[in-house]
Design a protein around this motif. Structure first.
Motif, PDB file in Angstrom:
ATOM      1  N   ALA A  22      22.532  83.072  64.952  1.00  0.00           N
ATOM      2  CA  ALA A  22      22.675  83.517  66.338  1.00  0.00           C
ATOM      3  C   ALA A  22      21.341  83.340  67.060  1.00  0.00           C
ATOM      4  N   ARG A  23      21.425  83.169  68.373  1.00  0.00           N
ATOM      5  CA  ARG A  23      20.229  82.915  69.178  1.00  0.00           C
ATOM      6  C   ARG A  23      19.708  84.191  69.814  1.00  0.00           C
ATOM      7  N   ALA A  24      18.396  84.233  69.947  1.00  0.00           N
ATOM      8  CA  ALA A  24      17.723  85.329  70.632  1.00  0.00           C
ATOM      9  C   ALA A  24      16.493  84.746  71.318  1.00  0.00           C
ATOM     10  N   LYS A  25      15.802  85.564  72.057  1.00  0.00           N
ATOM     11  CA  LYS A  25      14.563  85.154  72.728  1.00  0.00           C
ATOM     12  C   LYS A  25      13.469  86.125  72.323  1.00  0.00           C
ATOM     13  N   ALA A  26      12.232  85.626  72.342  1.00  0.00           N
ATOM     14  CA  ALA A  26      11.090  86.469  72.018  1.00  0.00           C
ATOM     15  C   ALA A  26       9.954  86.184  72.984  1.00  0.00           C
ATOM     16  N   VAL A  27       9.213  87.218  73.312  1.00  0.00           N
ATOM     17  CA  VAL A  27       8.036  87.096  74.169  1.00  0.00           C
ATOM     18  C   VAL A  27       6.806  87.134  73.283  1.00  0.00           C
ATOM     19  N   LEU A  49       5.398  88.788  68.196  1.00  0.00           N
ATOM     20  CA  LEU A  49       6.537  88.506  69.062  1.00  0.00           C
ATOM     21  C   LEU A  49       7.404  89.742  69.239  1.00  0.00           C
ATOM     22  N   GLU A  50       7.833  89.974  70.464  1.00  0.00           N
ATOM     23  CA  GLU A  50       8.837  91.003  70.732  1.00  0.00           C
ATOM     24  C   GLU A  50      10.163  90.284  70.907  1.00  0.00           C
ATOM     25  N   VAL A  51      11.040  90.451  69.941  1.00  0.00           N
ATOM     26  CA  VAL A  51      12.337  89.779  69.936  1.00  0.00           C
ATOM     27  C   VAL A  51      13.355  90.655  70.665  1.00  0.00           C
ATOM     28  N   ARG A  52      14.144  90.020  71.529  1.00  0.00           N
ATOM     29  CA  ARG A  52      15.240  90.697  72.222  1.00  0.00           C
ATOM     30  C   ARG A  52      16.539  90.030  71.799  1.00  0.00           C
ATOM     31  N   PHE A  53      17.423  90.840  71.212  1.00  0.00           N
ATOM     32  CA  PHE A  53      18.712  90.343  70.774  1.00  0.00           C
ATOM     33  C   PHE A  53      19.695  90.422  71.945  1.00  0.00           C
ATOM     34  N   PRO A  54      20.786  89.659  71.894  1.00  0.00           N
ATOM     35  CA  PRO A  54      21.743  89.641  73.017  1.00  0.00           C
ATOM     36  C   PRO A  54      22.332  91.011  73.370  1.00  0.00           C
ATOM     37  N   ASP A  55      22.428  91.915  72.412  1.00  0.00           N
ATOM     38  CA  ASP A  55      22.995  93.234  72.712  1.00  0.00           C
ATOM     39  C   ASP A  55      21.969  94.197  73.302  1.00  0.00           C
ATOM     40  N   GLY A  56      20.745  93.738  73.513  1.00  0.00           N
ATOM     41  CA  GLY A  56      19.716  94.559  74.125  1.00  0.00           C
ATOM     42  C   GLY A  56      18.753  95.196  73.144  1.00  0.00           C
ATOM     43  N   MET A  82      14.550  81.990  69.343  1.00  0.00           N
ATOM     44  CA  MET A  82      14.579  82.535  67.985  1.00  0.00           C
ATOM     45  C   MET A  82      15.980  82.376  67.419  1.00  0.00           C
ATOM     46  N   ARG A  83      16.074  82.411  66.109  1.00  0.00           N
ATOM     47  CA  ARG A  83      17.355  82.439  65.401  1.00  0.00           C
ATOM     48  C   ARG A  83      17.328  83.616  64.438  1.00  0.00           C
ATOM     49  N   TYR A  84      18.477  84.262  64.275  1.00  0.00           N
ATOM     50  CA  TYR A  84      18.579  85.365  63.333  1.00  0.00           C
ATOM     51  C   TYR A  84      19.964  85.384  62.725  1.00  0.00           C
ATOM     52  N   GLU A  85      20.067  86.050  61.581  1.00  0.00           N
ATOM     53  CA  GLU A  85      21.367  86.243  60.955  1.00  0.00           C
ATOM     54  C   GLU A  85      21.985  87.506  61.536  1.00  0.00           C
ATOM     55  N   PRO A  86      23.183  87.402  62.120  1.00  0.00           N
ATOM     56  CA  PRO A  86      23.803  88.590  62.728  1.00  0.00           C
ATOM     57  C   PRO A  86      23.983  89.745  61.738  1.00  0.00           C
ATOM     58  N   GLY A  87      24.247  89.443  60.497  1.00  0.00           N
ATOM     59  CA  GLY A  87      24.440  90.491  59.502  1.00  0.00           C
ATOM     60  C   GLY A  87      23.141  91.058  58.957  1.00  0.00           C
ATOM     61  N   ASP A  88      22.030  90.375  59.169  1.00  0.00           N
ATOM     62  CA  ASP A  88      20.732  90.801  58.632  1.00  0.00           C
ATOM     63  C   ASP A  88      19.653  90.449  59.652  1.00  0.00           C
ATOM     64  N   ARG A  89      19.458  91.325  60.611  1.00  0.00           N
ATOM     65  CA  ARG A  89      18.506  91.037  61.688  1.00  0.00           C
ATOM     66  C   ARG A  89      17.057  91.029  61.226  1.00  0.00           C
ATOM     67  N   GLU A  93      13.585  83.981  62.696  1.00  0.00           N
ATOM     68  CA  GLU A  93      12.626  82.875  62.667  1.00  0.00           C
ATOM     69  C   GLU A  93      12.544  82.223  64.036  1.00  0.00           C
ATOM     70  N   VAL A  94      11.394  81.621  64.320  1.00  0.00           N
ATOM     71  CA  VAL A  94      11.229  80.827  65.533  1.00  0.00           C
ATOM     72  C   VAL A  94      12.107  79.594  65.394  1.00  0.00           C
ATOM     73  N   ASP A  95      12.886  79.294  66.409  1.00  0.00           N
ATOM     74  CA  ASP A  95      13.796  78.145  66.395  1.00  0.00           C
ATOM     75  C   ASP A  95      12.993  76.883  66.721  1.00  0.00           C
ATOM     76  N   LEU A  96      12.347  76.321  65.712  1.00  0.00           N
ATOM     77  CA  LEU A  96      11.479  75.158  65.917  1.00  0.00           C
ATOM     78  C   LEU A  96      12.223  73.932  66.429  1.00  0.00           C
ATOM     79  N   PRO A  97      13.436  73.619  65.941  1.00  0.00           N
ATOM     80  CA  PRO A  97      14.146  72.463  66.506  1.00  0.00           C
ATOM     81  C   PRO A  97      14.400  72.602  68.004  1.00  0.00           C
ATOM     82  N   GLU A  98      14.796  73.787  68.453  1.00  0.00           N
ATOM     83  CA  GLU A  98      15.033  74.006  69.885  1.00  0.00           C
ATOM     84  C   GLU A  98      13.722  73.954  70.665  1.00  0.00           C
ATOM     85  N   LEU A  99      12.668  74.481  70.080  1.00  0.00           N
ATOM     86  CA  LEU A  99      11.359  74.447  70.728  1.00  0.00           C
ATOM     87  C   LEU A  99      10.892  73.013  70.938  1.00  0.00           C
TER      88      LEU A  99
END
Length: 127
Positions: A22-27, A49-56, A82-89, A93-99
């Motif tokens: 799943a995708r997230a963003k980090a500052v 990094l401060e990671v923000r997940f889609p649910d807030g 960022m990418r994370y596992e929904p079942g194990d937040r 990891e930083v999404d290097l391919p997207e970056l």
């Protein structure tokens, strides 16, 4: 563990995360050079990094990333994918391919703008 050796990117869990996670963003809250240099040039950046997940929900993590992988996104205040596992937040990891894709797109846009500007200068008489 904030330092992830490059060889860990070959592991199935990391590849699955980059493909299906799943995708997230980090500052970027803090950025500084971290162990490793080639002469006067630092090779790695230690990021907080401060990671923000889609649910807030949010979390703070530290990661070491190569400067060349970050492009120009190592500055405090940058937003990283960022990418994370929904079942194990806890596995984030930083999404290097997207970056890399977004960096390539920005550089291509700047190149096109520079070519347009140069062509416009050539069309102006007397300069």
């Amino acid at each position: 563990m904030f330092f992830r050796p490059r060889v860990l990117r070959l592991l199935p869990r990391y590849r699955r995360l980059m493909r299906d996670g799943a995708r997230a963003k980090a500052v970027v809250v803090e950025s500084r050079a971290w162990y490793g240099s080639a002469g006067p040039v630092a090779l790695n950046a230690r990021l907080r990094l401060e990671v923000r997940f889609p649910d807030g929900a949010g979390a703070t993590v530290s990661r070491v990333v190569r400067y060349r992988d970050l492009g120009d996104q190592d500055v405090v205040g940058s937003i990283l994918p960022m990418r994370y596992e929904p079942g194990d937040r806890s596995y984030v990891e930083v999404d290097l391919p997207e970056l890399r894709r977004s960096y390539s797109a920005r550089m291509a846009k700047l190149d096109r703008a520079a070519v347009r500007e140069a062509r416009a200068k050539l069309r102006r008489p007397g300069k």
